[in-house]
Each structure stands twice: as C-alpha cells, then as structure tokens.
Design a protein around this motif. Sequence first.
Motif, PDB file in Angstrom:
ATOM      1  N   TYR A   1       0.831  -1.214   0.000  1.00 12.85           N
ATOM      2  CA  TYR A   1       0.000   0.000   0.000  1.00 12.85           C
ATOM      3  C   TYR A   1       0.863   1.261   0.000  1.00 12.85           C
ATOM      4  CZ  TYR A   1      -4.514  -2.228   0.215  1.00 12.85           C
ATOM      5  OH  TYR A   1      -5.643  -2.943  -0.123  1.00 12.85           O
ATOM      6  N   ASP A   2       2.014   1.181   0.638  1.00 15.75           N
ATOM      7  CA  ASP A   2       2.927   2.322   0.657  1.00 15.75           C
ATOM      8  C   ASP A   2       3.447   2.601  -0.765  1.00 15.75           C
ATOM      9  OD1 ASP A   2       4.391   4.311   2.055  1.00 15.75           O
ATOM     10  OD2 ASP A   2       6.177   3.058   1.973  1.00 15.75           O
ATOM     11  N   ARG A   3       3.814   1.534  -1.463  1.00 13.88           N
ATOM     12  CA  ARG A   3       4.337   1.698  -2.832  1.00 13.88           C
ATOM     13  C   ARG A   3       3.266   2.195  -3.784  1.00 13.88           C
ATOM     14  NH1 ARG A   3       6.776  -3.284  -1.905  1.00 13.88           N
ATOM     15  NH2 ARG A   3       5.168  -4.329  -3.106  1.00 13.88           N
TER      16      ARG A   3
ATOM     17  N   GLY B   1      -5.147   3.054   6.372  1.00 14.35           N
ATOM     18  CA  GLY B   1      -4.129   2.292   5.655  1.00 14.35           C
ATOM     19  C   GLY B   1      -2.793   3.028   5.672  1.00 14.35           C
ATOM     20  N   ALA B   2      -2.108   3.012   4.528  1.00 12.30           N
ATOM     21  CA  ALA B   2      -0.785   3.651   4.439  1.00 12.30           C
ATOM     22  C   ALA B   2      -0.900   5.121   4.038  1.00 12.30           C
ATOM     23  CB  ALA B   2       0.073   2.881   3.445  1.00 12.30           C
TER      24      ALA B   2
ATOM     25  N   PHE C   1      -3.601  10.837   1.371  1.00 13.50           N
ATOM     26  CA  PHE C   1      -2.895  12.027   1.854  1.00 13.50           C
ATOM     27  C   PHE C   1      -2.433  12.978   0.741  1.00 13.50           C
ATOM     28  CE2 PHE C   1      -1.654  10.245   6.305  1.00 13.50           C
ATOM     29  CZ  PHE C   1      -2.997  10.247   6.651  1.00 13.50           C
ATOM     30  N   PRO C   2      -2.048  12.479  -0.436  1.00 15.28           N
ATOM     31  CA  PRO C   2      -1.640  13.437  -1.474  1.00 15.28           C
ATOM     32  C   PRO C   2      -2.772  14.359  -1.928  1.00 15.28           C
ATOM     33  CG  PRO C   2      -0.907  11.214  -2.038  1.00 15.28           C
ATOM     34  CD  PRO C   2      -1.827  11.086  -0.853  1.00 15.28           C
ATOM     35  N   TYR C   3      -4.021  14.004  -1.604  1.00 16.90           N
ATOM     36  CA  TYR C   3      -5.165  14.702  -2.200  1.00 16.90           C
ATOM     37  C   TYR C   3      -5.958  15.579  -1.223  1.00 16.90           C
ATOM     38  CZ  TYR C   3      -3.882  10.890  -5.219  1.00 16.90           C
ATOM     39  OH  TYR C   3      -3.154  10.012  -5.969  1.00 16.90           O
TER      40      TYR C   3
ATOM     41  N   LYS D   1       1.525  -1.507  11.228  1.00 17.71           N
ATOM     42  CA  LYS D   1       2.444  -1.338  10.075  1.00 17.71           C
ATOM     43  C   LYS D   1       1.876  -0.327   9.082  1.00 17.71           C
ATOM     44  CE  LYS D   1       5.443  -4.617  11.129  1.00 17.71           C
ATOM     45  NZ  LYS D   1       6.674  -4.177  11.783  1.00 17.71           N
ATOM     46  N   MET D   2       0.565  -0.378   8.878  1.00 20.34           N
ATOM     47  CA  MET D   2      -0.062   0.611   7.984  1.00 20.34           C
ATOM     48  C   MET D   2       0.125   2.011   8.580  1.00 20.34           C
ATOM     49  SD  MET D   2      -1.704  -0.589   5.224  1.00 20.34           S
ATOM     50  CE  MET D   2      -2.564  -2.020   4.578  1.00 20.34           C
ATOM     51  N   LEU D   3      -0.101   2.125   9.882  1.00 22.94           N
ATOM     52  CA  LEU D   3      -0.005   3.448  10.510  1.00 22.94           C
ATOM     53  C   LEU D   3       1.414   4.008  10.429  1.00 22.94           C
ATOM     54  CD1 LEU D   3      -2.346   3.004  13.609  1.00 22.94           C
ATOM     55  CD2 LEU D   3      -2.749   4.439  11.607  1.00 22.94           C
ATOM     56  N   GLU D   4       2.424   3.137  10.549  1.00 21.40           N
ATOM     57  CA  GLU D   4       3.817   3.629  10.400  1.00 21.40           C
ATOM     58  C   GLU D   4       3.988   4.308   9.047  1.00 21.40           C
ATOM     59  OE1 GLU D   4       6.630   0.388  10.793  1.00 21.40           O
ATOM     60  OE2 GLU D   4       5.880  -0.071  12.812  1.00 21.40           O
ATOM     61  N   LYS D   5       3.473   3.671   8.002  1.00 22.52           N
ATOM     62  CA  LYS D   5       3.591   4.242   6.647  1.00 22.52           C
ATOM     63  C   LYS D   5       2.778   5.523   6.525  1.00 22.52           C
ATOM     64  CE  LYS D   5       5.859   0.589   5.183  1.00 22.52           C
ATOM     65  NZ  LYS D   5       7.319   0.678   5.108  1.00 22.52           N
ATOM     66  N   ALA D   6       1.587   5.498   7.128  1.00 24.46           N
ATOM     67  CA  ALA D   6       0.706   6.673   7.017  1.00 24.46           C
ATOM     68  C   ALA D   6       1.328   7.892   7.702  1.00 24.46           C
ATOM     69  CB  ALA D   6      -0.659   6.345   7.625  1.00 24.46           C
ATOM     70  N   LYS D   7       2.022   7.671   8.811  1.00 26.75           N
ATOM     71  CA  LYS D   7       2.641   8.804   9.533  1.00 26.75           C
ATOM     72  C   LYS D   7       3.716   9.455   8.665  1.00 26.75           C
ATOM     73  CE  LYS D   7       1.586   7.011  14.060  1.00 26.75           C
ATOM     74  NZ  LYS D   7       1.982   6.237  15.206  1.00 26.75           N
ATOM     75  N   VAL D   8       4.504   8.635   7.997  1.00 29.75           N
ATOM     76  CA  VAL D   8       5.544   9.178   7.115  1.00 29.75           C
ATOM     77  C   VAL D   8       4.886   9.943   5.956  1.00 29.75           C
ATOM     78  CG1 VAL D   8       7.458   8.559   5.570  1.00 29.75           C
ATOM     79  CG2 VAL D   8       7.161   7.332   7.736  1.00 29.75           C
ATOM     80  N   ALA D   9       3.801   9.374   5.424  1.00 29.84           N
ATOM     81  CA  ALA D   9       3.110  10.031   4.296  1.00 29.84           C
ATOM     82  C   ALA D   9       2.498  11.366   4.728  1.00 29.84           C
ATOM     83  CB  ALA D   9       2.031   9.106   3.735  1.00 29.84           C
ATOM     84  N   ALA D  10       1.972  11.425   5.952  1.00 26.60           N
ATOM     85  CA  ALA D  10       1.367  12.684   6.428  1.00 26.60           C
ATOM     86  C   ALA D  10       2.422  13.780   6.470  1.00 26.60           C
ATOM     87  CB  ALA D  10       0.756  12.477   7.807  1.00 26.60           C
ATOM     88  N   ALA D  11       3.613  13.436   6.939  1.00 27.74           N
ATOM     89  CA  ALA D  11       4.687  14.443   6.995  1.00 27.74           C
ATOM     90  C   ALA D  11       5.070  14.846   5.568  1.00 27.74           C
ATOM     91  CB  ALA D  11       5.883  13.870   7.743  1.00 27.74           C
ATOM     92  N   ARG D  12       5.173  13.858   4.706  1.00 22.98           N
ATOM     93  CA  ARG D  12       5.594  14.147   3.330  1.00 22.98           C
ATOM     94  C   ARG D  12       4.608  15.070   2.613  1.00 22.98           C
ATOM     95  NH1 ARG D  12       6.316   9.630  -1.337  1.00 22.98           N
ATOM     96  NH2 ARG D  12       6.600  11.091  -3.048  1.00 22.98           N
TER      97      ARG D  12
END
Length: 201
Positions: free
Chosen positions: A17-19, A47-48, A52-54, A69-80
């Motif tokens: 989901y991150d990819r 999810g991941a 967030f991009p939208y 694991k999904m939340l770890e990815k989502a946190k990085v995406a929120a910052a990005r």
Amino acid sequence: MDKESRVRIFDKQAEMYDRRRGDASQEQFRRGLLRHAKGDVLELAVGAGANFPYYPPQVRVTAADFSGKMLEKAKVAAARYRVDASFLQADIESLQFPEHAFDTIISTLSLCSYDKPHQVVQNMMRWCKPDGQILLMEHGISNNVILSALQKTLNPLLYRMNGCHFTRNMEELVEGAGLQIVHIERHWLSMLYMIRAQPSG
Ligand SMILES: C[S@@+](CC[C@H](N)C(=O)[O-])C[C@H]1O[C@@H](n2cnc3c(N)ncnc32)[C@H](O)[C@@H]1O
C-alpha cells in the motif's frame, strides 16, 4: 476470521500500500472525492495514507486503523504531504467518538473489511455533524451478471487472502444504514462505488 489474523493480513500488505500511494488507476477517484473534505476530518481505516496526497490544505485529520504497520507508513506520508493528522491505532468496530464531532468522514476501500459494516456506517452518521458529509470510495458487487457470479465464487478465498469481502452492495449498505446519498457514481464495471452522503434525520 479473528481480529489478530486480520491485523496480520493487513500488516503484511503495508509495504504494498505504501508503494501504491499515488496509483494512477485510483488517482482521479481519490482526488475527486477528497476535494470535498473540509474542517475536522475522520478518516476510517486510513491504511498507508493513500488519500494524503489529495487532502486540501487546512483540514485536520484524525486517522484510525488497527494495523500498526499501515499506521507507520501513514505517519511518514502525512509528513511528506504536509497533512495535519493525528493517528489512532484502534479497531474501527469498537471506536467511540462524541456525537457530531466531525465535519467530514472518509472511508476508502474499507467497508469491505468489517464484520458489521452496517454498524460502522451508522456510527459515521452519529459522528458526523448534521451539516457535514460522508465521502466513500468502496469496492463491492458488480451489476454485471458474469462478474458478480465470479465475485461470489471467489469471495471466500479472497477474504482469507486479503481480509476483504467482494460481494457487498455498498449503495444498499449505505442507504440501509440510513445515510442520504447526495451523489453516486459506479466505475470499474460497476465494482467501484463513489458516494457522497449526508447524515439523514
Ligand atoms: C484495503 S485497505 C484500504 C486502506 C486505505 N483506506 C486505502 O484507501 O488505501 C483496508 C484497511 O482497513 C484496515 N482495517 C480493516 N478492518 C479494520 C478494523 N476493524 N479496524 C481498523 N482498521 C481496519 C486495514 O488495516 C487496512 O489498512
């Protein structure tokens, strides 16, 4: 399937989901839905962080999921993507919020996963402000006779593999739980349900 097994299935999918965030086949649908988000937003089963991009600027997102694991990815995406988000690791089916706490409630590709989706939709209605909105992008049963027969046949196997049901009629589910549909579109041979709704009553 018990909850721990379902969490394990989704933990394993977090990398994928991150990819796939920003996936071109979903971009237009997510972008079109998310542009309606306003104010205090609750995103269920984030999810991941595929959405967030939208998100428009200025929304404040509370994002919940039971997969660490999904939340770890989502946190990085929120910052990005500079999304003002706070995160809750929780089972959506046991979540509690005060009535009318959110301006917008979002669920994408998650009503397929719950044991009691009807109850989750009723909670969305309770947690949404009376003049708020509920934005859904869900997959479910197709109108196509051949495809829906295939979905029904494969559903038990797909559920064990992915933790998702493929046979739910999301329009009936949403209306049956009492939401008032403002706009609906179906895509991908009518398997994808894009719904904007309001709490009714
Ligand atoms: C198919 S993924 C969709 C993720 C994201 N909403 C998206 O659009 O890409 C389903 C998500 O629902 C989460 N999920 C499924 N059942 C859940 C439950 N009962 N409580 C919390 N999260 C749940 C999974 O961990 C997973 O992240």
